[in-house]
Design a protein around this motif. Structure first.
Motif, short mmCIF file in Angstrom:
data_model
loop_
_atom_site.label_atom_id
_atom_site.label_comp_id
_atom_site.label_asym_id
_atom_site.label_seq_id
_atom_site.Cartn_x
_atom_site.Cartn_y
_atom_site.Cartn_z
N UNK A 276 3.57 2.63 9.35
CA UNK A 276 4.79 3.12 9.85
C UNK A 276 4.90 4.60 9.47
N UNK A 277 3.99 4.74 8.13
CA UNK A 277 4.19 6.20 7.66
C UNK A 277 3.32 7.06 8.12
N UNK A 278 2.50 6.70 9.38
CA UNK A 278 1.59 7.70 9.97
C UNK A 278 2.22 9.05 10.34
N UNK A 279 1.78 10.16 10.21
CA UNK A 279 2.30 11.36 10.51
C UNK A 279 3.29 12.09 9.44
N UNK A 280 3.60 11.51 8.45
CA UNK A 280 4.57 11.73 7.44
C UNK A 280 3.59 12.20 6.32
N UNK A 281 4.32 12.84 5.37
CA UNK A 281 3.83 13.25 4.03
C UNK A 281 3.91 11.94 2.94
N UNK A 282 2.90 11.45 2.61
CA UNK A 282 3.26 10.44 1.65
C UNK A 282 2.34 11.04 0.29
N UNK A 283 2.67 10.16 -0.93
CA UNK A 283 1.79 10.30 -2.10
C UNK A 283 0.95 8.85 -2.19
N UNK A 284 -0.36 9.45 -2.07
CA UNK A 284 -1.59 8.23 -2.18
C UNK A 284 -1.75 8.15 -3.52
N UNK A 285 -1.89 7.09 -4.13
CA UNK A 285 -2.49 6.74 -5.43
C UNK A 285 -4.04 5.75 -5.12
N UNK A 286 -5.00 6.00 -5.63
CA UNK A 286 -6.15 5.56 -5.47
C UNK A 286 -6.80 4.92 -6.86
N UNK A 287 -6.98 3.40 -6.57
CA UNK A 287 -7.34 2.66 -7.78
C UNK A 287 -8.53 1.89 -7.16
N UNK A 288 -9.71 2.10 -7.92
CA UNK A 288 -10.63 1.18 -7.65
C UNK A 288 -10.41 -0.27 -7.69
N UNK A 289 -10.88 -1.29 -6.90
CA UNK A 289 -10.79 -2.55 -6.95
C UNK A 289 -11.91 -3.08 -7.90
N UNK A 290 -11.27 -3.92 -8.88
CA UNK A 290 -12.14 -4.35 -9.98
C UNK A 290 -11.82 -5.83 -9.88
N UNK A 291 -12.68 -6.86 -9.78
CA UNK A 291 -12.41 -8.17 -9.68
C UNK A 291 -12.20 -8.39 -11.23
N UNK A 292 -11.00 -9.40 -11.55
CA UNK A 292 -10.63 -9.86 -12.84
C UNK A 292 -10.90 -11.17 -12.74
#
Length: 98
Positions: A37-53
């Motif tokens: 639903x946020x498509x077209x809006x300005x958002x803050x994106x945080x990227x975190x690599x997936x690491x299996x625990x």
């Protein structure tokens, strides 16, 4: 709104100083439609690599090193590198030993 979802980062296209990021999200993932639903809006994106625990629980106990704070005479304390293999004493490490 703060939503965390798992997404597959498919590609990035860079043109004229702007990057377009393409992410793939499973629609049955919790929060997926909140993000869509946020498509077209300005958002803050945080990227975190997936690491299996890995959860070993209480099944496994750590074993102490065969030598606590003191290493055999032929092992460098800082690097654990073996030098001048001592072959006449069974308790000393030799080249190729683990």
């Amino acid at each position: 709104m703060n939503t965390t979802i798992k997404a597959h980062f498919k590609q990035a296209t860079v043109k004229g100083g702007v990057a377009v990021l393409q992410l793939e999200v499973l629609t049955d993932a919790a929060g997926a439609f909140d993000v869509i639903k946020q498509a077209g809006r300005t958002v803050v994106l945080t990227i975190e690599s997936e690491q299996q625990e890995l959860d070993f629980g209480d099944e496994y106990e750590t074993e102490p090193l065969p030598f606590d704070d003191e290493r055999p005479a032929n092992v460098d304390f800082e690097t654990s590198e073996i030098y001048d293999p001592i072959e006449d004493e069974d308790h000393m490490l030799t080249e190729g030993s683990n």
